[in-house]
Scaffold this active site. Structure first.
Site, PDB file in Angstrom:
ATOM      1  N   GLU A  47      63.923  34.648  47.285  1.00 37.13           N
ATOM      2  CA  GLU A  47      63.349  33.389  46.782  1.00 37.13           C
ATOM      3  C   GLU A  47      62.064  33.564  45.974  1.00 37.13           C
ATOM      4  O   GLU A  47      61.089  32.848  46.189  1.00 37.13           O
ATOM      5  CB  GLU A  47      63.111  32.426  47.956  1.00 37.13           C
ATOM      6  CG  GLU A  47      64.381  32.157  48.757  1.00 37.13           C
ATOM      7  CD  GLU A  47      64.174  31.205  49.931  1.00 37.13           C
ATOM      8  OE1 GLU A  47      63.010  30.868  50.233  1.00 37.13           O
ATOM      9  OE2 GLU A  47      65.177  30.795  50.544  1.00 37.13           O
ATOM     10  N   GLU A 100      74.475  32.787  52.125  1.00 35.79           N
ATOM     11  CA  GLU A 100      73.994  31.865  53.179  1.00 35.79           C
ATOM     12  C   GLU A 100      74.753  30.534  53.126  1.00 35.79           C
ATOM     13  O   GLU A 100      74.179  29.456  53.279  1.00 35.79           O
ATOM     14  CB  GLU A 100      72.490  31.607  53.016  1.00 35.79           C
ATOM     15  CG  GLU A 100      71.665  32.873  53.019  1.00 35.79           C
ATOM     16  CD  GLU A 100      70.158  32.638  53.057  1.00 35.79           C
ATOM     17  OE1 GLU A 100      69.729  31.498  53.340  1.00 35.79           O
ATOM     18  OE2 GLU A 100      69.411  33.606  52.801  1.00 35.79           O
TER      19      GLU A 100
HETATM   20  C1  XIL Z   1      66.159  30.050  58.191  1.00 31.34           C
HETATM   21  C2  XIL Z   1      66.678  30.205  59.613  1.00 31.34           C
HETATM   22  O1  XIL Z   1      68.044  29.859  59.652  1.00 31.34           O
HETATM   23  C3  XIL Z   1      65.880  29.345  60.551  1.00 31.34           C
HETATM   24  O2  XIL Z   1      66.282  29.575  61.892  1.00 31.34           O
HETATM   25  C4  XIL Z   1      64.392  29.643  60.392  1.00 31.34           C
HETATM   26  O3  XIL Z   1      63.649  28.754  61.192  1.00 31.34           O
HETATM   27  C5  XIL Z   1      63.959  29.523  58.948  1.00 31.34           C
HETATM   28  O4  XIL Z   1      64.784  30.336  58.140  1.00 31.34           O
HETATM   29  N1  XIL Z   1      66.898  30.744  53.202  1.00 31.34           N
HETATM   30  C6  XIL Z   1      66.803  31.975  53.816  1.00 31.34           C
HETATM   31  C7  XIL Z   1      66.909  32.092  55.281  1.00 31.34           C
HETATM   32  O5  XIL Z   1      66.753  33.001  53.113  1.00 31.34           O
HETATM   33  O6  XIL Z   1      66.117  33.134  55.791  1.00 31.34           O
HETATM   34  C8  XIL Z   1      66.538  30.799  55.960  1.00 31.34           C
HETATM   35  O7  XIL Z   1      66.812  30.947  57.356  1.00 31.34           O
HETATM   36  C9  XIL Z   1      67.292  29.645  55.361  1.00 31.34           C
HETATM   37  C10 XIL Z   1      66.959  29.490  53.911  1.00 31.34           C
END
Ligand code: XIL
Length: 392
Positions: free
Chosen positions: A179, A296
């Site tokens: 990101e 994701e």
């Molecule tokens: C999220 C997790 O799922 C949560 O449990 C945590 O509180 C915050 O992070 N993009 C990403 C992930 O790259 O690492 C994130 O994961 C969701 C958004």
């Protein structure tokens, strides 16, 4: 009364989604278009043949299917752990390899939680992805008072060398930088204004990749980001900035092997899934020599109607339409969902519904039973052209 409110809530996004650019559309037209979409979803066929798991279906095409998970439900929920092992060829620790989890103090590492998950994955012959080495979130509380411009590079280098070499040979891939792009924050080249950028300048990105490659030359190194999904100006800007970042890195000979597209898809934007734009974009990434993974995937149902059957159909349609397009591109080597079961989705906290109903963004429901979203993923895999080479 509940129904009336739902209907209005739903129409609100209907206005944005269904007629999009038609700023002159009347309310009646919007209602017609919305109910037309609903009708077609109610009639849509999500049937699937056979009883193979998602990982088996994917493997038949030389594709990877997997999911992220946190350590706790794997430890505490036997049914979930069993489903996870059955469905997934790859496991991604959702939080356990982030700085916050690994770095209790500036000078110590704690691998306990991560190792438990990694052990589970290996016991069940799953591949692993490491997530994530350099991100503006998930940093430990000590970070901001300890890391300064004069020691940031040392901290980053130490972290990457230590963590990546510890798992060297065990990771299929790493999300090295997560990101880093957020156009509209006023930074040059659409860079996100992160602690890393402020402390090290843009070079933090290439340094991270070079360090990771040195520590594990066999792992595939990914740049990972979100909002690359839909046909709208915001996502388009982001796609361009990410592509340009990748081109800059390649020009400098930086070892980057893949683009991870997170794909946290909002089902309210179902009709902004644009085959031509997605194909063109990921085709360009492929021609740069990069692999692509959907890293994701989940489908946000926050703005959908409360009716569960209709809601599941929206979610499933979003999965199937998006994945069918992405999987046409041979550079896409796998699909990871962000969680497997609605019981443990991060979206319960991140994108809750106003009516308080539990969200339903994943292939399995609260009770670990497969939903239409599962069928949708299976259907998209079935339509994918087989890859020449095995990814594992
Ligand atoms: C999220 C997790 O799922 C949560 O449990 C945590 O509180 C915050 O992070 N993009 C990403 C992930 O790259 O690492 C994130 O994961 C969701 C958004």
């Amino acid at each position: 009364m509940g129904d009336h409110l739902d209907r209005r809530g739903f129409l609100k996004f209907g206005a944005g989604v269904v007629v999009g650019a038609l700023a002159t559309a009347s309310t009646d037209q919007i209602i017609d278009a919305t109910s037309g979409l609903e009708r077609s979803l109610r009639d849509r066929d999500f049937s699937v043949e056979g009883s193979q798991s998602l990982q088996a279906r994917a493997r038949d095409k030389n594709l990877i299917f997997g999911a992220s998970t946190t350590a706790r439900p794997i430890r505490e929920d036997a049914v979930y752990a069993q489903r996870f092992a059955q469905e997934c060829a790859m496991l991604v620790p959702a939080n356990e390899l982030k700085w916050q989890a690994l770095r209790p103090t500036p000078t110590t590492y704690n691998y306990e939680r991560g190792d438990r998950l990694i052990h589970f994955a290996q016991k069940h012959n799953m591949m692993l992805r490491g997530h994530t080495l350099v991100w503006h979130q998930g940093l430990p509380p000590w970070f901001k008072d300890t890391v300064h411009a004069n020691n940031a590079e040392r901290f980053m280098a130490d972290h990457i060398q230590t963590v990546v070499s510890r798992y060297a040979g065990q990771m299929h891939s790493w999300d090295v930088v997560n990101e880093a792009i957020a156009p509209g924050q006023g930074q040059a080249r659409g860079l996100r204004n992160t602690p890393w950028l402020r402390l090290m300048g843009e070079s933090y990105i290439e340094k991270a990749f070079r360090l990771a490659h040195e520590a594990d030359p066999k792992a595939l190194l990914f740049y990972n980001d979100f909002n690359l999904d839909f046909a709208n100006p915001k996502d388009e800007k982001k796609r361009v900035a990410v592509l340009q970042l990748i081109e800059r890195l390649l020009d400098k000979g930086v070892p980057i092997h893949g683009l991870g597209t997170q794909a946290h898809l909002n089902a309210a934007k179902l009709q902004q899934i644009h085959a031509g734009k997605l194909r063109q974009y990921f085709g360009r990434i492929a021609r740069l020599g990069l692999k692509v993974m959907v890293t994701e995937l989940d489908v946000i149902d926050q703005q959908l109607p409360r009716d569960i059957d209709l809601r599941d159909r929206y979610v499933a349609a979003t999965y199937e339409d998006y994945l069918t397009i992405l999987l046409q591109e041979a550079a896409v080597i796998g699909v990871i969902t962000w969680g497997l079961s609605d019981r443990y989705t991060w979206l319960s906290g991140e994108k809750p519904r106003r009516d308080g109903l539990p969200v339903r963004p994943l292939p399995y429901d609260q009770n670990h039973r497969p939903k239409l979203a599962w069928n949708a993923i299976a259907r998209a895999i079935a339509q994918a052209p087989p890859r020449q080479v095995s990814q594992s």
